[in-house]
Design a protein around this motif. Structure first.
Motif, short mmCIF file in Angstrom:
data_model
loop_
_atom_site.label_atom_id
_atom_site.label_comp_id
_atom_site.label_asym_id
_atom_site.label_seq_id
_atom_site.Cartn_x
_atom_site.Cartn_y
_atom_site.Cartn_z
N ALA A 16 -9.32 -10.24 10.53
CA ALA A 16 -8.81 -9.71 11.04
C ALA A 16 -8.77 -10.11 12.81
O ALA A 16 -7.97 -10.51 13.67
CB ALA A 16 -8.95 -8.12 11.60
N THR A 17 -10.55 -10.84 12.66
CA THR A 17 -10.64 -11.29 15.03
C THR A 17 -11.10 -12.61 14.27
O THR A 17 -11.00 -12.95 15.21
CB THR A 17 -11.83 -10.65 14.47
N ARG A 18 -10.59 -13.86 13.10
CA ARG A 18 -11.53 -14.50 13.59
C ARG A 18 -12.33 -15.19 14.03
O ARG A 18 -12.83 -15.81 14.68
CB ARG A 18 -10.04 -15.60 13.83
N GLN A 19 -13.65 -13.76 14.25
CA GLN A 19 -14.74 -14.44 14.56
C GLN A 19 -15.39 -15.79 14.29
O GLN A 19 -16.02 -16.09 15.42
CB GLN A 19 -15.59 -12.92 14.85
N ASN A 20 -15.38 -16.04 13.11
CA ASN A 20 -16.33 -17.02 12.42
C ASN A 20 -15.79 -18.30 11.80
O ASN A 20 -17.06 -19.49 11.65
CB ASN A 20 -17.18 -16.31 11.14
N HIS A 21 -14.17 -18.16 12.45
CA HIS A 21 -13.82 -19.11 12.06
C HIS A 21 -13.81 -20.23 11.14
O HIS A 21 -14.20 -21.04 11.06
CB HIS A 21 -14.50 -20.28 13.27
N LEU A 22 -13.86 -19.86 9.90
CA LEU A 22 -13.23 -20.07 8.86
C LEU A 22 -12.53 -21.07 8.50
O LEU A 22 -11.84 -21.11 9.24
CB LEU A 22 -13.10 -18.80 7.45
N THR A 23 -12.46 -22.57 7.61
CA THR A 23 -11.54 -23.09 7.82
C THR A 23 -10.80 -23.05 7.02
O THR A 23 -10.84 -21.41 6.77
CB THR A 23 -12.60 -24.39 6.84
N LEU A 24 -8.94 -23.23 7.21
CA LEU A 24 -8.16 -22.94 6.62
C LEU A 24 -8.00 -22.29 5.00
O LEU A 24 -7.19 -21.60 4.46
CB LEU A 24 -7.32 -24.02 6.55
N LYS A 25 -8.84 -23.03 4.55
CA LYS A 25 -9.29 -23.39 2.50
C LYS A 25 -9.97 -22.10 2.54
O LYS A 25 -9.12 -21.20 1.67
CB LYS A 25 -9.68 -24.52 2.45
N LEU A 26 -10.79 -21.84 3.38
CA LEU A 26 -11.91 -20.69 2.87
C LEU A 26 -11.12 -19.27 3.93
O LEU A 26 -10.74 -18.21 2.99
CB LEU A 26 -13.32 -20.14 3.61
N ARG A 27 -10.45 -19.41 4.66
CA ARG A 27 -9.60 -18.20 5.09
C ARG A 27 -8.26 -18.22 4.49
O ARG A 27 -7.83 -16.95 3.88
CB ARG A 27 -9.10 -18.50 6.58
N SER A 28 -8.27 -18.96 3.34
CA SER A 28 -6.92 -19.07 2.73
C SER A 28 -7.10 -18.08 1.16
O SER A 28 -6.86 -17.19 1.07
CB SER A 28 -5.90 -20.17 2.84
N PRO A 48 -8.66 -26.68 -5.20
CA PRO A 48 -9.29 -27.21 -5.14
C PRO A 48 -9.78 -27.28 -4.42
O PRO A 48 -9.48 -28.51 -2.99
CB PRO A 48 -8.53 -28.16 -6.35
N PRO A 49 -11.27 -27.52 -4.72
CA PRO A 49 -11.75 -27.24 -5.98
C PRO A 49 -12.06 -25.32 -5.38
O PRO A 49 -12.88 -25.05 -4.42
CB PRO A 49 -13.12 -27.65 -5.34
N ALA A 50 -11.39 -24.65 -6.01
CA ALA A 50 -10.99 -23.45 -5.63
C ALA A 50 -12.95 -22.72 -6.15
O ALA A 50 -13.10 -21.35 -4.93
CB ALA A 50 -10.10 -22.60 -6.18
N GLU A 51 -13.31 -23.10 -7.01
CA GLU A 51 -14.42 -22.37 -7.92
C GLU A 51 -15.72 -22.25 -6.55
O GLU A 51 -16.37 -20.99 -6.18
CB GLU A 51 -15.14 -23.05 -8.72
N GLU A 52 -16.03 -23.39 -5.80
CA GLU A 52 -16.31 -24.28 -4.36
C GLU A 52 -16.32 -22.55 -3.73
O GLU A 52 -16.81 -22.30 -3.29
CB GLU A 52 -16.90 -24.85 -4.36
N ALA A 53 -14.85 -22.33 -3.19
CA ALA A 53 -14.83 -21.84 -2.03
C ALA A 53 -15.04 -20.58 -2.29
O ALA A 53 -15.61 -19.58 -1.57
CB ALA A 53 -13.11 -21.80 -1.78
N LEU A 54 -15.25 -19.86 -3.83
CA LEU A 54 -15.00 -18.12 -3.52
C LEU A 54 -16.26 -18.75 -3.65
O LEU A 54 -17.09 -17.22 -3.45
CB LEU A 54 -14.72 -18.60 -5.69
N GLN A 55 -17.72 -19.28 -4.00
CA GLN A 55 -18.82 -18.97 -4.10
C GLN A 55 -19.65 -19.41 -2.69
O GLN A 55 -20.20 -18.17 -2.50
CB GLN A 55 -19.18 -20.62 -5.19
N THR A 56 -18.71 -20.26 -1.62
CA THR A 56 -19.21 -19.95 -0.46
C THR A 56 -19.02 -19.12 0.55
O THR A 56 -19.33 -17.86 1.04
CB THR A 56 -18.18 -21.17 0.40
N LEU A 57 -17.54 -18.37 -0.25
CA LEU A 57 -16.95 -16.77 -0.29
C LEU A 57 -18.10 -15.93 0.05
O LEU A 57 -18.54 -15.15 1.06
CB LEU A 57 -16.13 -15.94 0.35
N LEU A 58 -18.68 -15.91 -1.36
CA LEU A 58 -19.61 -14.61 -2.04
C LEU A 58 -21.11 -15.12 -0.91
O LEU A 58 -21.40 -14.08 -1.01
CB LEU A 58 -19.70 -14.92 -3.58
N ALA A 59 -20.56 -16.14 -1.23
CA ALA A 59 -22.85 -16.25 -0.27
C ALA A 59 -22.76 -16.23 0.71
O ALA A 59 -23.72 -16.14 1.74
CB ALA A 59 -22.84 -17.95 -0.92
#
Length: 159
Positions: A16-28, A48-59
């Motif tokens: 909603a706010t983009r307050q943490n300024h995620l990279t485009l890949k992580l935001r997508s 790719p690397p999709a698994e890394e993106a999910l793990q970053t979002l989780l962590a």
């Protein structure tokens, strides 16, 4: 087995706010997490690397595990909706001991690649919190260290 994620409050706020300024890949990747798709489905949709993106979002606390499917044909309903009978019975070992051993095994096999998941596992206080993380660790180990090592992990922590 597939893991189902949903956005946390932090994830919803970021969309909603983009307050943490995620990279485009992580935001997508975050946008695609809907509480229904399994990680297998998401990894086909995320660059790719999709698994890394999910793990970053989780962590980083943008998404959380809400369920584990038994297979491709199984329902991806969240574990909370399915009730406690969907989890295998708790092991005879205390959860704390099981958690410590699993984190050690994972760290020895994956090194820094498993750090984000290890942190989540260390926070698990109950079997209900730990089990989906063990399933995820099993998949990581299978993907990175092979079937034999993954089978050893499963035998030690999931059976």
């Amino acid at each position: 087995m597939g893991t189902v994620y949903r956005k946390t409050e932090k994830g919803q706020t970021e969309i909603a706010t983009r307050q943490n300024h995620l990279t485009l890949k992580l935001r997508s990747a975050l946008i695609m997490v809907d509480g229904k798709r399994t990680d297998e489905e998401l990894m086909r949709m995320i660059a790719p690397p999709a698994e890394e993106a999910l793990q970053t979002l989780l962590a980083d606390g943008y998404i959380e595990v809400i369920g584990v499917t038994a297979g491709r044909a199984a329902s991806a309903r969240p574990a909370a909706e399915e009730g406690p009978s969907t989890l295998p019975p708790a092991p005879h070992k205390p959860v704390e001991a099981l958690r410590q051993q699993a984190v050690r095994f994972m760290s020895e096999q994956l090194g820094p690649l498993g750090d984000n998941l290890a942190v989540k596992m260390e926070k698990a206080k109950s079997w209900e919190e730990l089990h989906p993380l063990l399933v995820m660790a099993h998949r990581y180990i299978a993907d990175n260290r092979g079937a034999a090592t993954a089978d050893a992990f499963r035998a030690a922590f999931l059976e």
